[in-house]
Write an enzyme that holds these catalytic residues in place. Structure first.
Site, short mmCIF file in Angstrom:
data_model
loop_
_atom_site.label_atom_id
_atom_site.label_comp_id
_atom_site.label_asym_id
_atom_site.label_seq_id
_atom_site.Cartn_x
_atom_site.Cartn_y
_atom_site.Cartn_z
N GLU A 10 -12.93 4.81 5.98
CA GLU A 10 -12.84 4.03 7.21
C GLU A 10 -13.86 4.40 8.26
O GLU A 10 -13.95 3.75 9.30
CB GLU A 10 -11.42 4.15 7.76
CG GLU A 10 -10.40 3.58 6.76
CD GLU A 10 -8.98 4.00 7.01
OE1 GLU A 10 -8.78 5.07 7.61
OE2 GLU A 10 -8.07 3.27 6.61
N ARG A 13 -8.20 -0.89 8.38
CA ARG A 13 -9.22 0.02 7.86
C ARG A 13 -9.52 1.14 8.85
O ARG A 13 -10.66 1.43 9.16
CB ARG A 13 -10.49 -0.72 7.49
CG ARG A 13 -11.32 0.06 6.48
CD ARG A 13 -12.41 -0.75 5.84
NE ARG A 13 -13.06 0.07 4.82
CZ ARG A 13 -13.96 -0.39 3.97
NH1 ARG A 13 -14.30 -1.66 3.99
NH2 ARG A 13 -14.50 0.39 3.08
N CYS A 14 -8.47 1.75 9.37
CA CYS A 14 -8.67 2.89 10.26
C CYS A 14 -7.40 3.69 10.36
O CYS A 14 -6.36 3.30 9.88
CB CYS A 14 -9.13 2.44 11.64
SG CYS A 14 -7.80 1.92 12.75
N GLN A 32 0.83 -1.20 0.00
CA GLN A 32 0.00 0.00 0.00
C GLN A 32 0.87 1.25 0.00
O GLN A 32 0.36 2.36 -0.13
CB GLN A 32 -0.90 0.02 1.25
CG GLN A 32 -1.85 -1.15 1.33
CD GLN A 32 -2.65 -1.19 2.63
OE1 GLN A 32 -2.73 -2.23 3.26
NE2 GLN A 32 -3.25 -0.07 3.03
#
Lengths: 291, 794
Positions: B739, B369-370, B222
């Site tokens: 998110e 996801r945060c 990523q």
């Protein structure tokens, strides 16, 4: 996920398949739907020397009701065929209730009832249904065919009584004498998860009187549990609250669950009790409505 | 001449179809495993079956003997090249291949490089490792016990299993607030360990070319530029000799930010063998060894006034980091942005005491996801809020309204020191309450109860810090967390845009083009977006923590504005007027005094290559590096209603309403998709998704039969609403959104189930609220903890 090396044969006739199994001396494994076997190969939990793929054998996909009303399910009959067979709901309500609860839609499109019973996973749904309905496996080997009641066929967790040179060609569910009733309930944490607990009930009734009762439990023991003994409380009378309670208590007592990440043993017993009660109460309500 | 219709050209606000889907639905995506290089070899990893053991011996002779095996690597061989250990993103070290001992089940012990992956796997099984097992630590309580085995005996000066002790906030002021309280509400919670579990596991193909000394690595990352910096450090290769290419990614969710041992091994193997080496992790490897999320315990206390005002908050967190401190987070903050908790509430004083411990579990602590532990922060916050409202006997919506930061109170400095800048919290709550039918719910609940049914309603409201960061406070390994965009407009007015972010499903190829369309009036379809190749993309910190739109997206707007500034000069030249007399409307410059005289942006682009004024540098391209002045602060209000079956503990969602305020929406369809996906993960956390360990340290959750992700069958429907409060500092007013739902969603489900169980005297069920846990709470009337209770000294 890379399996160990294995041979692969795809016979075109049943005799040929039996010959391959005979030559395999127990090191060959039948591939039907493959929904349990393929993951086991990939995880290297199973490393057979050879796979005998029976998907090209003719005449094994049948889902047939014989003139005497018994149901024959061929070794290549997929779960989804049973799920879609609306005509089963009347004569085989337990099968109709279980079919949409087996695994998930993808598995149901490929997996087979006969394969599931042969796999003998204590969490498999069909063995419980088959035991509750008094079904038998038809096995064919070099010396011919034999019929084995499913209650005797499953000999332990992931174990059955087939000889290594035998193919389970079909499972036969006997026709109900009188009106068939029953159901299947299963608790799973998610669609496709192994059952936390499941209950299969198969009844035959004459009017409001129960004439035969079979019951089996999924996922609450080292193998599928035949709880037909507990179901005898139901035979010979109407489905009263008292009889239902005795059957539920008997089933809960017959369960041999272990505490694990799906719940405590006590919880699983409680679920068995609840589900037996729910299935039988629903049947009793139906009988009352029909009367 | 009529102005361009921005929606028609695919600009801001257009629900433009995702351009990347064209290749995905045709099976033309290009993932790492799709890449085949000439002469490529395959690598498989041998992992430890035990959680804590001394390695007595490793015998690789049988593996070497298998035809087709090219290389077998062990920790000892790595150590000779000083590669047995590597740095983590949190200034700790992590074993690449174990030398002294293994510290978690699944740890990398050896690897085999062979002609095909089957041979490599066979050879891994032929390696004989003798282990001398050691006592295992699987939770913080065991880690902090006085007789606990020392997990990190490799580290000098490490006397115990404590990773850090850290605090933030005003301890004395908080003590004073508690002294004045009418009531103190307390609750203990655990946010269980989970795994981001992208469908595509991790993998890399390292290709070292001896003739050029250049190393190319295709990999699932990523953050390609961070990886390049890390590889440069670890492999001691100069940066310009390293090219990281991140092709299509099958989901990241924070799992693909860290540097993993497999990457390092494949790189070393390629250097040694001078052939490309491919490593594709299997699902079990991914689940048991790569970056997990959460695993934090909380003891929370809230000082309350009788009228419902929160006077102060205390949070004590105890986090389980596994065997190596490999959290991917900004350097300054040891427990991520946990202290963003309560940012939506006007609270005078707050104090957070955080302790992290080592255990014999996989390392990670990634931002699943945060935005760096914000998920835990907001979950703890909203569970504490519900508990406080219950303790006060106050309506849960009213309690929130009393304590919200008011619309006219921005910018607002939170009790923990963040600066929030915008929002309409009360309005979002009102929209949510109206949509769910809050006013009638208590009546419905009573009616249902009369028929033996248990209903409950749960609210979760929060604002969270997204888009790290500003360079003053946010860096990873010392590199400031800015981002970048480079825009090249060709002479025909078509354009190529590259950014330092890296899409993994977020739809950058679609939305970045929309920002360019908005700024320049170029149709979005005329803008091609490329990301993920460090040889071509400008330097950026990658995509995670909802930072793409807040940071890289802002850079896209800024570089487009630079292009427009130059185009204005070209327009003035073409129109033969001075620059001051030129006006802009979407896609066109015109003469202020004669609006019919104008030139399109495409005509300006052509002039940049064919008719530029004397002395002007030819071409039309630029780059922008964007350092945001602040984080962005989206707000969300999630409300769930549930029905609980008291006999089985099974609960079903009746309705779910989501009100999201993420500022200006670039592509509403993609925003809605992000919210739907996030809510699905929120439901997953609340209902089934967690990784646990048995007493021996065996990971329960090592494949998809044990690690449950909800399918379409279980996932409830979600009703979405929006409120728009533009971000005051973002160039197009956007805030992060990817998110919010994962972060804010779980508490809505838990609060709803707890509301349903109010009559049973139960205050908490730790997630996931599996049926057996709910049933236990109902039958015992006691809280149900997912783990043994954990005590912590003040």
């Amino acid at each position: 996920m890379y399996p160990s090396r294995f041979g692969y044969e795809s016979p075109r006739a049943l005799d040929e398949a039996i010959e391959l199994l005979t030559r395999g001396q127990g090191e060959a494994k039948i591939l039907a739907g493959g929904q349990s076997l393929i993951p086991m190969l990939k995880l290297r939990f199973a490393s057979p020397e050879m796979l005998v793929d029976i998907n090209n054998l003719p005449g094994l996909s049948h889902l047939t009701v014989d003139p005497d009303g018994s149901l024959r399910v061929g070794a290549l009959c997929r779960h989804s065929q049973l799920e879609r067979a609306a005509a089963l709901a009347g004569p085989f309500p337990t099968i109709a209730a279980a079919a949409p609860l087996v695994a998930d839609p993808i598995v149901r499109n490929r997996g087979t009832l006969v394969g599931s019973i042969c796999h003998a996973d204590p969490q498999g749904d069909w063995a419980a249904v088959a035991i509750a309905l008094g079904a038998s496996v038809v096995a064919q080997g070099p010396s011919g065919r034999r019929r084995i009641p499913v209650a005797d066929f499953v000999s332990g967790p992931f174990q059955n009584v087939l000889a290594y040179d035998e193919v389970a060609v079909e499972v036969v569910f006997p026709a109900a004498a009188g009106t068939a009733a029953g159901g299947y309930l299963k608790l799973e944490r998610r669609v496709g998860d192994f059952a936390t607990a499941g209950v299969a009930v198969g009844l035959e009734r004459s009017g409001s009187v129960v004439t035969r009762a079979g019951m089996a439990l999924t996922g609450v023991g080292g193998a599928t549990i035949d709880a037909s003994g507990a179901a005898q409380a139901l035979v010979g009378g109407e489905l009263t609250a008292d009889r239902i309670a005795r059957a539920a208590e008997g089933a809960a007592a017959a369960a041999k669950p272990r505490s694990d990440h799906r719940g405590s043993a006590a919880y699983k017993r409680h679920i068995v009790h609840t589900f037996v009660t729910r299935i039988l109460t629903r049947v009793a309500d139906d009988v009352e409505r029909a009367a | 001449m009529t102005a361009l219709d921005e929606i028609k050209i695919g600009g801001l606000g257009a629900s433009r179809r995702r351009v990347e889907d064209n290749r995905f639905i045709r099976g033309k995506g290009n993932y790492v495993d799709d890449i085949v290089l000439p002469g490529m070899l395959h690598m498989e990893i041998l992992r430890s079956p035990v959680a804590h053991a001394r390695i007595v011996s490793i015998d690789t002779s049988k593996a070497w003997a298998i035809p087709g095996v090219r290389l077998v690597l062990t920790g000892e061989m790595m150590a000779k090249r000083n590669l047995a250990w590597m740095p983590t993103l949190s200034y700790d070290t992590q074993a690449v291949l174990a030398t002294d001992k293994v510290r978690f089940q699944g740890q990398e012990v050896a690897c085999v490089i062979a002609d095909d992956p089957y041979i490599a796997k066979d050879a891994c099984e032929a390696i004989v490792v003798e282990y001398e097992t050691l006592p295992v630590v699987v939770n913080p309580e065991q880690a902090l016990a006085t007789d606990a085995p020392l997990i990190r005996d490799d580290k000098e000066n490490q006397q115990d299993n404590v990773v850090f002790d850290w605090e933030v906030g005003d301890a004395a002021g908080t003590d004073r607030a508690f002294a004045q309280a009418d009531l103190v509400s307390k609750i203990e919670l655990h946010y269980p360990r989970s795994h981001p579990s992208p469908i595509e596991c991790c993998g890399s193909i390292a290709d070292f070319d001896r003739s050029t000394s250049k190393l190319t690595v295709y990999m699932t990352t990523q953050a390609p530029h961070i990886i390049r910096a890390a590889v440069s450090l670890v492999a001691e290769l100069p940066e310009h000799m390293i090219r990281i290419v991140s092709p299509d990614i099958g989901g990241g969710f924070g799992n693909k930010v860290p540097v993993y041992p497999g990457y390092v091994m494949s790189i070393l193997a390629s250097i040694l063998l001078e052939r490309p080496v491919k490593w594709i992790e299997d699902k079990t490897g991914n689940l048991i060894s790569t970056g997990f999320g959460r695993d934090v315990y909380l003891r929370g206390e809230m000082a309350l006034r009788k009228d419902g005002k929160i006077l102060g908050v205390r949070m004590h967190t105890l986090s389980d980091h596994g065997a190596f401190f490999a959290d991917a987070q900004p350097s300054k903050f040891k427990i991520g942005l946990m202290h963003s908790a309560f940012a939506a509430y006007d609270i005078p004083a707050a104090h957070l005491l955080a302790r992290g411990v080592y255990t014999n579990k996989a390392p990670g602590g990634v931002a699943y996801r945060c935005s760096f532990r914000v998920t835990e922060a907001m979950f703890f916050q909203e569970r504490m809020v519900q508990a406080a409202a219950d303790d006060l006997g106050m309506d849960q919506a009213e309690f929130r309204r009393v304590n919200f930061v008011r619309d006219d109170d921005f910018p607002h400095r939170t009790a923990f020191g963040f600066l929030t800048d915008s929002g309409q919290y009360g309005k979002c709550l009102d929209v949510g309450l109206e949509a769910i039918g809050y006013a009638d719910f208590q009546e419905r609940k009573k009616e249902a109860a009369a028929r033996g049914r248990l209903l409950g309603i749960g609210i979760s409201t929060m604002t969270e810090p997204l888009g790290a960061g500003n360079s003053r406070e946010y860096d990873i390994l010392g590199i400031k967390m800015f981002d970048s965009a480079e825009l090249r407009v060709h002479m025909t007015g078509k354009a190529l845009l590259r950014t330092g972010a890296k899409t993994q499903g977020q739809g950058h190829e679609t939305t970045w083009a929309q920002i360019v369309a908005h700024e320049l009036g170029l149709p979005a379809e005329d803008v091609v977006v490329e990301e993920g190749d460090t040889d071509t993309a400008p330097f950026g910190m990658g995509t995670y923590a909802s930072r793409s739109t807040p940071v890289a997206g802002a850079a896209v707007a800024m570089v487009a504005r630079k292009i427009r500034a130059k185009a204005r000069k070209l327009a003035a030249h073409l129109l033969e007027v001075s620059e001051e007399d030129v006006e802009w409307e979407l896609g066109r410059f015109y003469v202020r005094s004669a609006p019919n005289r104008g030139v399109t942006i495409q005509e300006c682009a052509a002039a940049a290559y064919s008719n530029m004024p004397d002395g002007m540098e030819p071409g039309l391209e630029n780059v922008a590096y964007y350092d945001p002045p602040n984080l962005t602060w989206p707000f969300a209000c999630y409300i769930a209603t549930v029905e609980v079956d008291p006999q089985t503990g099974v609960w079903d969602v009746l309705n779910f309403v989501a009100v999201d305020d993420c500022g200006v929406r670039i592509n509403p369809m993609i925003v809605e998709g992000q919210i739907m996906g996030g809510l699905t993960e929120a439901y997953a956390m609340a209902s089934m998704q967690f990784i646990t360990y048995d007493a021996e340290g065996n990971c329960v959750g090592s494949n998809y039969m044990d690690y449950l992700l909800p399918t379409a069958w279980e996932t409830p429907g979600f009703e979405l609403h929006e409120v728009v409060t533009p971000c005051p500092h973002h160039p197009i007013g956007a805030k992060g959104i990817g998110e919010c739902a994962t972060v804010g969603g779980p508490a809505a489900f838990v609060n709803a189930v707890m509301d349903a169980l109010k009559g049973f005297g139960v205050r908490n069920i730790d997630m996931p609220m599996l049926p057996d846990r709910v049933h236990e709470a109902i039958t015992t009337g006691r809280d149900v903890s997912g783990h043994p209770p954990v005590r912590q000294d003040d």
